[in-house]
Design a protein around this motif. Structure first.
Motif, PDB file in Angstrom:
ATOM      1  N   PRO A  53       8.469  -1.924   8.672  1.00 50.00           N
ATOM      2  CA  PRO A  53       9.130  -2.314   7.426  1.00 50.00           C
ATOM      3  C   PRO A  53       8.525  -1.518   6.266  1.00 50.00           C
ATOM      4  O   PRO A  53       7.308  -1.280   6.230  1.00 50.00           O
ATOM      5  CB  PRO A  53       8.820  -3.807   7.306  1.00 50.00           C
ATOM      6  CG  PRO A  53       7.586  -4.013   8.113  1.00 50.00           C
ATOM      7  CD  PRO A  53       7.638  -3.011   9.235  1.00 50.00           C
ATOM      8  N   ALA A  54       9.364  -1.109   5.319  1.00 54.02           N
ATOM      9  CA  ALA A  54       8.874  -0.297   4.210  1.00 54.02           C
ATOM     10  C   ALA A  54       7.925  -1.079   3.315  1.00 54.02           C
ATOM     11  O   ALA A  54       6.982  -0.515   2.744  1.00 54.02           O
ATOM     12  CB  ALA A  54      10.046   0.237   3.396  1.00 54.02           C
ATOM     13  N   VAL A  55       8.177  -2.366   3.173  1.00 54.19           N
ATOM     14  CA  VAL A  55       7.315  -3.223   2.361  1.00 54.19           C
ATOM     15  C   VAL A  55       6.932  -4.453   3.183  1.00 54.19           C
ATOM     16  O   VAL A  55       7.808  -5.166   3.685  1.00 54.19           O
ATOM     17  CB  VAL A  55       8.007  -3.666   1.052  1.00 54.19           C
ATOM     18  CG1 VAL A  55       7.109  -4.628   0.271  1.00 54.19           C
ATOM     19  CG2 VAL A  55       8.348  -2.454   0.188  1.00 54.19           C
ATOM     20  N   LEU A  56       5.649  -4.671   3.330  1.00 52.79           N
ATOM     21  CA  LEU A  56       5.158  -5.863   4.020  1.00 52.79           C
ATOM     22  C   LEU A  56       4.999  -6.996   3.005  1.00 52.79           C
ATOM     23  O   LEU A  56       4.544  -6.756   1.883  1.00 52.79           O
ATOM     24  CB  LEU A  56       3.802  -5.570   4.680  1.00 52.79           C
ATOM     25  CG  LEU A  56       3.759  -4.410   5.685  1.00 52.79           C
ATOM     26  CD1 LEU A  56       2.322  -4.122   6.088  1.00 52.79           C
ATOM     27  CD2 LEU A  56       4.600  -4.709   6.908  1.00 52.79           C
ATOM     28  N   ASP A  57       5.371  -8.205   3.398  1.00 54.07           N
ATOM     29  CA  ASP A  57       5.204  -9.324   2.461  1.00 54.07           C
ATOM     30  C   ASP A  57       4.233 -10.385   2.959  1.00 54.07           C
ATOM     31  O   ASP A  57       4.050 -11.415   2.315  1.00 54.07           O
ATOM     32  CB  ASP A  57       6.555  -9.959   2.137  1.00 54.07           C
ATOM     33  CG  ASP A  57       7.312 -10.415   3.370  1.00 54.07           C
ATOM     34  OD1 ASP A  57       6.722 -10.431   4.463  1.00 54.07           O
ATOM     35  OD2 ASP A  57       8.510 -10.743   3.234  1.00 54.07           O
ATOM     36  N   ARG A  58       3.592 -10.141   4.102  1.00 52.57           N
ATOM     37  CA  ARG A  58       2.612 -11.071   4.639  1.00 52.57           C
ATOM     38  C   ARG A  58       1.378 -10.305   5.119  1.00 52.57           C
ATOM     39  O   ARG A  58       1.530  -9.259   5.758  1.00 52.57           O
ATOM     40  CB  ARG A  58       3.211 -11.870   5.807  1.00 52.57           C
ATOM     41  CG  ARG A  58       4.349 -12.801   5.403  1.00 52.57           C
ATOM     42  CD  ARG A  58       4.941 -13.463   6.620  1.00 52.57           C
ATOM     43  NE  ARG A  58       6.132 -14.244   6.289  1.00 52.57           N
ATOM     44  CZ  ARG A  58       6.935 -14.768   7.192  1.00 52.57           C
ATOM     45  NH1 ARG A  58       6.681 -14.597   8.481  1.00 52.57           N
ATOM     46  NH2 ARG A  58       7.989 -15.460   6.817  1.00 52.57           N
ATOM     47  N   PRO A  59       0.177 -10.801   4.842  1.00 53.22           N
ATOM     48  CA  PRO A  59      -0.122 -11.992   4.034  1.00 53.22           C
ATOM     49  C   PRO A  59       0.098 -11.764   2.543  1.00 53.22           C
ATOM     50  O   PRO A  59       0.267 -12.697   1.777  1.00 53.22           O
ATOM     51  CB  PRO A  59      -1.589 -12.260   4.343  1.00 53.22           C
ATOM     52  CG  PRO A  59      -2.146 -10.910   4.655  1.00 53.22           C
ATOM     53  CD  PRO A  59      -1.046 -10.169   5.362  1.00 53.22           C
ATOM     54  N   ASN A  60       0.088 -10.467   2.128  1.00 53.90           N
ATOM     55  CA  ASN A  60       0.336 -10.110   0.730  1.00 53.90           C
ATOM     56  C   ASN A  60       1.284  -8.929   0.683  1.00 53.90           C
ATOM     57  O   ASN A  60       1.457  -8.206   1.681  1.00 53.90           O
ATOM     58  CB  ASN A  60      -0.984  -9.753   0.021  1.00 53.90           C
ATOM     59  CG  ASN A  60      -1.972 -10.903   0.011  1.00 53.90           C
ATOM     60  OD1 ASN A  60      -1.666 -11.980  -0.485  1.00 53.90           O
ATOM     61  ND2 ASN A  60      -3.152 -10.660   0.579  1.00 53.90           N
ATOM     62  N   LEU A  61       1.892  -8.696  -0.461  1.00 54.56           N
ATOM     63  CA  LEU A  61       2.777  -7.548  -0.611  1.00 54.56           C
ATOM     64  C   LEU A  61       1.992  -6.245  -0.444  1.00 54.56           C
ATOM     65  O   LEU A  61       0.915  -6.074  -1.017  1.00 54.56           O
ATOM     66  CB  LEU A  61       3.451  -7.566  -1.985  1.00 54.56           C
ATOM     67  CG  LEU A  61       4.598  -8.555  -2.189  1.00 54.56           C
ATOM     68  CD1 LEU A  61       5.038  -8.560  -3.648  1.00 54.56           C
ATOM     69  CD2 LEU A  61       5.782  -8.197  -1.290  1.00 54.56           C
ATOM     70  N   GLN A  62       2.560  -5.356   0.371  1.00 55.45           N
ATOM     71  CA  GLN A  62       1.961  -4.020   0.536  1.00 55.45           C
ATOM     72  C   GLN A  62       3.055  -3.018   0.837  1.00 55.45           C
ATOM     73  O   GLN A  62       3.910  -3.248   1.687  1.00 55.45           O
ATOM     74  CB  GLN A  62       0.936  -3.986   1.662  1.00 55.45           C
ATOM     75  CG  GLN A  62       0.274  -2.604   1.795  1.00 55.45           C
ATOM     76  CD  GLN A  62      -0.647  -2.499   2.993  1.00 55.45           C
ATOM     77  OE1 GLN A  62      -0.287  -2.929   4.094  1.00 55.45           O
ATOM     78  NE2 GLN A  62      -1.823  -1.923   2.806  1.00 55.45           N
ATOM     79  N   CYS A  63       3.037  -1.890   0.121  1.00 54.28           N
ATOM     80  CA  CYS A  63       3.954  -0.793   0.429  1.00 54.28           C
ATOM     81  C   CYS A  63       3.384  -0.049   1.631  1.00 54.28           C
ATOM     82  O   CYS A  63       2.253   0.427   1.597  1.00 54.28           O
ATOM     83  CB  CYS A  63       4.083   0.138  -0.768  1.00 54.28           C
ATOM     84  SG  CYS A  63       5.113   1.594  -0.437  1.00 54.28           S
ATOM     85  N   ARG A  64       4.167   0.055   2.688  1.00 55.07           N
ATOM     86  CA  ARG A  64       3.677   0.703   3.908  1.00 55.07           C
ATOM     87  C   ARG A  64       3.599   2.213   3.755  1.00 55.07           C
ATOM     88  O   ARG A  64       2.918   2.876   4.531  1.00 55.07           O
ATOM     89  CB  ARG A  64       4.596   0.334   5.077  1.00 55.07           C
ATOM     90  CG  ARG A  64       4.074   0.718   6.444  1.00 55.07           C
ATOM     91  CD  ARG A  64       2.727   0.084   6.733  1.00 55.07           C
ATOM     92  NE  ARG A  64       2.198   0.529   8.003  1.00 55.07           N
ATOM     93  CZ  ARG A  64       1.620   1.705   8.201  1.00 55.07           C
ATOM     94  NH1 ARG A  64       1.480   2.546   7.194  1.00 55.07           N
ATOM     95  NH2 ARG A  64       1.147   2.043   9.391  1.00 55.07           N
ATOM     96  N   ARG A  65       4.286   2.761   2.745  1.00 49.27           N
ATOM     97  CA  ARG A  65       4.272   4.209   2.547  1.00 49.27           C
ATOM     98  C   ARG A  65       3.061   4.650   1.727  1.00 49.27           C
ATOM     99  O   ARG A  65       2.323   5.558   2.131  1.00 49.27           O
ATOM    100  CB  ARG A  65       5.566   4.671   1.869  1.00 49.27           C
ATOM    101  CG  ARG A  65       5.645   6.177   1.636  1.00 49.27           C
ATOM    102  CD  ARG A  65       7.036   6.613   1.219  1.00 49.27           C
ATOM    103  NE  ARG A  65       7.479   5.986  -0.024  1.00 49.27           N
ATOM    104  CZ  ARG A  65       8.704   6.121  -0.517  1.00 49.27           C
ATOM    105  NH1 ARG A  65       9.602   6.854   0.136  1.00 49.27           N
ATOM    106  NH2 ARG A  65       9.058   5.529  -1.650  1.00 49.27           N
TER     107      ARG A  65
END
Length: 463
Positions: A53-65
């Motif tokens: 996923p381009a943006v992770l929302d668990r456990p916290n928001l993180q941009c994978r790029r």
């Protein structure tokens, strides 16, 4: 049916080398590839890619790029695609918006064959004793997988110092990246490395760079482009390691770490290392090379200070300040190319119209100028008298016999580091080791004094 020597079968699917070469080591948007979507989908079905996923929302928001985790740099919205609340990262949005429901591809199968012992080192130059010592120290650090700092004055020949170390790494089959915060530096280095390593596949990555073929064992890239790489480089070299925005942006620094393999050494190259970099060098026991002299052995040109009171009001009245106009007329009379640095685009564009009335070949450049590369080439080829510029040309550019002026040197954007780099454009050529560098100002600042002091200190260092 026989398989082509350039194609390999994996799990029953014919691997196309151009797809393998493109995706190896990259993290890329699933729906924005230079290949037909049906073909990408087929590779996905055969498990050639890891889907992220381009943006992770668990456990916290993180941009994978870009690995950004700063909540303030995410935007939440109702997505028309997935009909849910989505998030996108503002930090790397210039590389294309990626939402929570977008997918990234990470190649996870067969790797391209690296060239070993087939690289040619084609350089006719001769390293000075200082350069040779630094090159040996850098090469030793890289082979020992130890980080290294090359601290050398502007014009010391830092690029030439890199050549032996890069060649040694390529010969060992390592994949090398030379990253820099500025596009102009990539454009300057690319043809030089192509000339020195004519049998090596080299790619240059920067904003709107053309697609390039083959598997690049040597990559030149802006640090922003490293968002699109992950765990791939065996050697990482950060050139101009003090340049904005790299030193101010933790995500760019993280991108350098993400793009290289965990055990890969990093070499930092700069004329003006930050306190942070010098502290880490000592604390972590990096290798270190220091060169206080230019390759031609002549001292660094020292800036002079000239007052230019109320210069902004003068430009607004449609006039060039008298001292600046006198400096310009001297350059034109002597047929000397010149760079004039301005603190803002707005002021530069006001001035540009007035300068062009004196000579129509004078042009202005800034970061968003699509013709910046061509204008610099035209100055180098003596098709233009000079350029007005922002700090975008403070580094990574070499023009024979160029003379330099800074308008508004008291402005906050002109830090001591920036002023040292700007001064370093002058006197780089062995046939023209001297030149004029003048800081026009509306009041002398501590940064101006510090830049001059450091340049004088370099000149006092023993050769």
């Amino acid at each position: 049916m026989q398989t082509s020597p350039t194609h390999r079968r994996y799990k029953g699917l014919l691997i196309e080398p151009q797809i393998r070469n493109f995706f190896t080591g990259r993290i890329w948007s699933r729906h924005e590839t230079p290949f037909p979507q049906e073909k990408i989908d087929t590779y996905i079905q055969h498990h050639y890619f890891e889907i992220l996923p381009a943006v992770l929302d668990r456990p916290n928001l993180q941009c994978r790029r870009c690995l950004n985790t700063n909540k303030r740099k995410f935007v939440s919205f109702h997505c028309a695609k997935c009909k849910k609340i989505c998030h996108y990262c503002r930090h790397c949005i210039t590389m294309g918006r990626m939402c929570s429901c977008d997918e990234l591809l990470l190649w996870k199968n067969e790797q391209p064959q690296k060239q070993i012992y087939s690289h040619t080192f084609h350089w006719q130059g001769q390293l000075t004793n200082n350069q040779a010592r630094a090159a040996q120290q850098l090469t030793a650090s890289i082979l020992q997988k130890n980080n290294h700092l090359v601290h050398a004055v502007c014009g010391a020949g830092k690029t030439e110092i890199l050549f032996p170390a890069v060649y040694e790494a390529l010969q060992l089959g390592k994949r090398v990246c030379i990253a820099t915060p500025r596009t102009d530096v990539v454009l300057e280095l690319f043809p030089r490395f192509q000339q020195v390593f004519p049998n090596t596949c080299i790619h240059a990555y920067y904003g709107n760079a053309p697609q390039q073929q083959g598997f690049a064992q040597l990559v030149l890239a802006t640090t922003h482009q490293l968002y699109r790489f992950e765990n791939v480089f065996d050697v990482m070299i950060v050139d101009e390691a003090d340049a904005f925005p790299y030193t101010m942006d933790e995500a760019l620094q993280q991108a350098v770490i993400k793009a290289k393999k965990k055990e890969a050494p990093t070499a930092y190259v700069t004329a003006t290392p930050s306190t942070t970099l010098l502290t880490k060098k000592t604390k972590e026991q990096w290798g270190y090379s220091f060169i206080a002299r230019r390759f031609h052995g002549q001292p660094l040109p020292i800036p002079t200070f000239q007052s230019l009171w109320n210069y902004e009001k003068t430009f607004q009245k449609g006039k060039i300040p008298a001292k600046l106009q006198n400096w310009l007329q001297q350059r034109i009379a002597k047929n000397e190319p010149f760079l004039i640095f301005f603190p803002t685009i707005d002021l530069m564009e006001k001035a540009s119209t007035l300068f062009q009335q004196i000579d129509a070949s004078i042009a202005a450049v800034h970061a968003e100028d699509p013709n910046r590369k061509e204008k610099v080439i035209e100055l180098r080829n003596e098709q233009r008298k000079g350029l007005l510029t922002t700090t975008i040309l403070e580094r990574g550019i070499t023009i024979k016999n160029v003379q330099v002026a800074v308008v508004g040197a008291e402005s906050p954007i002109f830090t001591a580091s920036a002023l040292i780099q700007i001064s370093g454009r002058v006197g780089r050529n062995k046939d023209f080791p001297n030149g004029d560098i003048v800081f026009f100002h509306h009041g002398i600042t501590a940064e101006m004094d510090l830049a001059k002091k450091r340049l004088l200190d370099f000149n006092r260092q023993p050769q």
